[in-house]
Design a protein around this motif. Structure first.
Motif, PDB file in Angstrom:
ATOM      1  N   LYS A  18       0.969  -0.997  -0.015  1.00  0.00           N
ATOM      2  CA  LYS A  18       0.402   0.324   0.024  1.00  0.00           C
ATOM      3  C   LYS A  18       0.782   0.811  -0.178  1.00  0.00           C
ATOM      4  CE  LYS A  18      -3.621   1.916   2.431  1.00  0.00           C
ATOM      5  NZ  LYS A  18      -4.852   2.208   3.316  1.00  0.00           N
ATOM      6  N   LYS A  19       1.648   1.601   0.726  1.00  0.00           N
ATOM      7  CA  LYS A  19       3.051   2.325   0.671  1.00  0.00           C
ATOM      8  C   LYS A  19       3.763   2.255  -0.633  1.00  0.00           C
ATOM      9  CE  LYS A  19       4.059   1.873   5.412  1.00  0.00           C
ATOM     10  NZ  LYS A  19       5.035   1.772   6.909  1.00  0.00           N
ATOM     11  N   LEU A  20       4.042   1.680  -1.276  1.00  0.00           N
ATOM     12  CA  LEU A  20       4.826   1.307  -2.339  1.00  0.00           C
ATOM     13  C   LEU A  20       4.389   2.321  -3.540  1.00  0.00           C
ATOM     14  CD1 LEU A  20       6.787   0.604  -4.850  1.00  0.00           C
ATOM     15  CD2 LEU A  20       5.532  -1.600  -4.639  1.00  0.00           C
ATOM     16  N   ASP A  21       2.595   1.595  -3.514  1.00  0.00           N
ATOM     17  CA  ASP A  21       1.695   2.546  -4.789  1.00  0.00           C
ATOM     18  C   ASP A  21       1.433   3.764  -4.311  1.00  0.00           C
ATOM     19  OD1 ASP A  21       1.298  -0.497  -5.600  1.00  0.00           O
ATOM     20  OD2 ASP A  21      -0.853  -0.689  -4.138  1.00  0.00           O
ATOM     21  N   THR A  22       1.313   4.300  -3.023  1.00  0.00           N
ATOM     22  CA  THR A  22       0.596   5.724  -2.684  1.00  0.00           C
ATOM     23  C   THR A  22       2.327   6.379  -4.013  1.00  0.00           C
ATOM     24  OG1 THR A  22      -0.574   4.906  -0.724  1.00  0.00           O
ATOM     25  CG2 THR A  22       0.604   6.846  -0.414  1.00  0.00           C
ATOM     26  N   LEU A  23       3.047   5.768  -2.499  1.00  0.00           N
ATOM     27  CA  LEU A  23       4.261   6.373  -3.448  1.00  0.00           C
ATOM     28  C   LEU A  23       4.495   6.801  -4.671  1.00  0.00           C
ATOM     29  CD1 LEU A  23       7.245   8.294  -2.976  1.00  0.00           C
ATOM     30  CD2 LEU A  23       7.981   5.285  -3.224  1.00  0.00           C
ATOM     31  N   LEU A  24       4.511   5.347  -5.294  1.00  0.00           N
ATOM     32  CA  LEU A  24       4.658   5.775  -7.104  1.00  0.00           C
ATOM     33  C   LEU A  24       3.141   6.182  -7.082  1.00  0.00           C
ATOM     34  CD1 LEU A  24       5.022   1.146  -7.952  1.00  0.00           C
ATOM     35  CD2 LEU A  24       7.376   3.431  -7.844  1.00  0.00           C
ATOM     36  N   HIS A  31       2.128   1.372 -11.457  1.00  0.00           N
ATOM     37  CA  HIS A  31       2.906  -0.165 -10.545  1.00  0.00           C
ATOM     38  C   HIS A  31       2.996  -1.326 -11.988  1.00  0.00           C
ATOM     39  CE1 HIS A  31       3.113  -2.713  -6.690  1.00  0.00           C
ATOM     40  NE2 HIS A  31       3.829  -3.141  -7.594  1.00  0.00           N
ATOM     41  N   ASP A  32       4.074  -1.135 -11.968  1.00  0.00           N
ATOM     42  CA  ASP A  32       4.380  -2.509 -13.085  1.00  0.00           C
ATOM     43  C   ASP A  32       4.069  -4.353 -12.703  1.00  0.00           C
ATOM     44  OD1 ASP A  32       5.377  -4.503 -15.029  1.00  0.00           O
ATOM     45  OD2 ASP A  32       6.521  -2.820 -15.519  1.00  0.00           O
ATOM     46  N   LYS A  33       3.109  -4.626 -13.074  1.00  0.00           N
ATOM     47  CA  LYS A  33       2.278  -6.292 -12.131  1.00  0.00           C
ATOM     48  C   LYS A  33       3.836  -7.006 -12.675  1.00  0.00           C
ATOM     49  CE  LYS A  33      -2.359  -5.286 -13.317  1.00  0.00           C
ATOM     50  NZ  LYS A  33      -3.185  -5.532 -13.904  1.00  0.00           N
ATOM     51  N   ASN A  34       4.810  -7.055 -13.567  1.00  0.00           N
ATOM     52  CA  ASN A  34       5.361  -7.628 -13.786  1.00  0.00           C
ATOM     53  C   ASN A  34       6.693  -7.514 -13.218  1.00  0.00           C
ATOM     54  OD1 ASN A  34       3.820  -8.972 -15.330  1.00  0.00           O
ATOM     55  ND2 ASN A  34       4.194  -7.398 -17.355  1.00  0.00           N
ATOM     56  N   LEU A  35       6.917  -8.324 -12.033  1.00  0.00           N
ATOM     57  CA  LEU A  35       8.310  -7.667 -11.016  1.00  0.00           C
ATOM     58  C   LEU A  35       8.158  -8.886 -10.746  1.00  0.00           C
ATOM     59  CD1 LEU A  35       6.338  -4.237  -9.804  1.00  0.00           C
ATOM     60  CD2 LEU A  35       8.669  -4.097 -11.376  1.00  0.00           C
ATOM     61  N   GLN A  46       8.930   4.348   9.860  1.00  0.00           N
ATOM     62  CA  GLN A  46       8.899   3.787   8.179  1.00  0.00           C
ATOM     63  C   GLN A  46       8.452   3.780   7.112  1.00  0.00           C
ATOM     64  OE1 GLN A  46       9.764   0.356   8.178  1.00  0.00           O
ATOM     65  NE2 GLN A  46      11.650   0.883   9.842  1.00  0.00           N
ATOM     66  N   ASN A  47       8.500   5.037   7.176  1.00  0.00           N
ATOM     67  CA  ASN A  47       7.729   5.727   5.983  1.00  0.00           C
ATOM     68  C   ASN A  47       8.563   4.980   4.575  1.00  0.00           C
ATOM     69  OD1 ASN A  47       5.464   7.322   7.174  1.00  0.00           O
ATOM     70  ND2 ASN A  47       7.645   8.721   8.223  1.00  0.00           N
ATOM     71  N   LEU A  48       7.794   4.869   3.749  1.00  0.00           N
ATOM     72  CA  LEU A  48       8.679   4.446   2.645  1.00  0.00           C
ATOM     73  C   LEU A  48       9.051   6.215   1.542  1.00  0.00           C
ATOM     74  CD1 LEU A  48       9.818   1.946   0.023  1.00  0.00           C
ATOM     75  CD2 LEU A  48       7.027   2.794  -0.816  1.00  0.00           C
ATOM     76  N   VAL A  49       9.925   6.081   1.355  1.00  0.00           N
ATOM     77  CA  VAL A  49      10.698   7.654   0.845  1.00  0.00           C
ATOM     78  C   VAL A  49      11.331   7.001  -0.571  1.00  0.00           C
ATOM     79  CG1 VAL A  49      11.108   8.650   3.408  1.00  0.00           C
ATOM     80  CG2 VAL A  49      12.733   7.342   2.149  1.00  0.00           C
TER      81      VAL A  49
END
Length: 354
Positions: A18-24, A31-35, A46-49
């Protein structure tokens, strides 16, 4: 400087995702599905920077929170990803980035190959990688005695998973319409039939056609570096973006080899290939090149396809399989050598190409 910790972001970690999606989303990156690997830099709360991901030998979904720009975080992310890739044995690396970010990655040792719609830049970590590939193609072309005098040159790109009578018909038909036909064989080993076998069957099944030049696509055409959606389901938006990138690179290859027409088989089954063909037709015309669609060869009123051939193999319907392939392909798949490939096809959950 603040303290940051690097850690892997796993697909099952919903909070981190969820943090990743927010940052991207905040940084305007899809957000590429192929990872297959994602890492993040987290602050003391613990904030994703910052984040970055890999898929095969490509770095993608690279982002730094705009409020932390200028702290050198992207260098840390890229260094982490490169270390991961090296540990996986991947040396030749590629990345996607927004145009305004390209200069930053240039300073990290990446070089531009192509850009699409002034939005996405495709880069690699070898300064002369793509130019060396073009030189290789020219040398392979020069070995054909017809190359010096051939004025009308065409191209076909095929995966041939496996090589069928449909592929053979496409090559024969295309070869009659030009003086020299470049056959690009998708070389990435992600198909059920491995590259070494696909290349062998293509060469054997088209040996009677004299005006062919064979090439491998490497990392530059229909590979997981440029076009992962060819191999995996994804949204139409991503498929179109990858298709544009792949066609942009093909245009540079066509210009280097004096190719003026690309031949493709009519595609009644694959959604991905249909979208790709639409994009290709539009972009080639813009650059003075042509796209010729060749109707599919039919057997018993049904278009011959590699999907049908794989399905026949999976179901053990060898009579049907024999009716779909050249003698050389039939000979291979009825030999002991093919048993490991047959086992893989039989065990596959889905042999139908998306």
């Amino acid at each position: 400087m603040a303290e940051y910790s690097a850690s892997t972001i796993y697909p099952y970690d919903k909070r981190a995702i969820k943090k990743l999606d927010t940052l991207l989303n905040q940084e305007g990156i899809q957000h590429d599905k192929n990872l297959d690997y994602t890492m993040g830099l987290f602050d003391e709360e613990q904030n994703l920077v910052a984040t970055g991901s890999c898929f095969g030998n490509t770095l993608r979904c690279l982002a730094v929170d705009s409020s932390h720009q200028g702290e050198g975080l992207m260098n840390i992310v890229v260094s982490n990803l490169i270390e991961h890739e090296y540990e996986m044995g991947r040396i030749d690396l590629f990345l996607y980035t927004k145009c305004e970010m390209a200069h930053r990655f240039s300073s990290m040792g990446f070089y531009e190959i192509a850009r699409v719609d002034n939005k996405v830049v495709f880069m690699e970590n070898r300064k002369t990688g793509f130019e060396s590939y073009l030189q290789q193609l020219k040398e392979e072309t020069a070995k054909n005695s017809l190359s010096a005098s051939a004025k009308l040159q065409g191209a076909v790109i095929m995966n041939a998973n496996p090589f069928t009578l449909g592929h053979q018909y496409l090559l024969k038909t295309a070869a009659k319409q030009c003086e020299l036909l470049h056959v690009f064989i998708v070389s990435e080993d992600i198909s059920l039939v491995p590259f070494s076998v696909r290349e062998k069957l293509i060469r054997e099944g088209s040996a009677q056609i004299q005006n062919l030049v064979y090439h491998t696509t490497g990392n530059y055409l229909i590979s997981n570096a440029t076009f992962p959606s060819y191999f995996l389901k994804d949204s139409d938006t991503v498929i179109l973006a990858h298709a544009k990138l792949d066609v942009t690179i093909f245009i540079r290859i066509a210009q280097a080899l004096n190719i003026s027409v690309r031949f493709v088989g009519e595609e009644p089954f694959s959604h991905v290939t249909n979208l790709y063909n639409q994009i290709m037709n539009e972009q080639l015309e813009e650059h003075g090149l042509h796209c010729t669609i060749i109707p599919r060869l039919e057997s018993a009123g049904t278009p011959v396809s590699a999907s049908s051939a794989r399905s026949a193999l999976q179901n053990g319907n060898m009579e049907l399989f024999k009716s779909l392939v050249p003698e050389s392909t039939w000979h291979y798949f009825t030999s002991a050598e093919a048993e490991p490939v047959l086992e893989k096809i039989r065990a596959s959950k889905n042999v139908i190409h998306y």
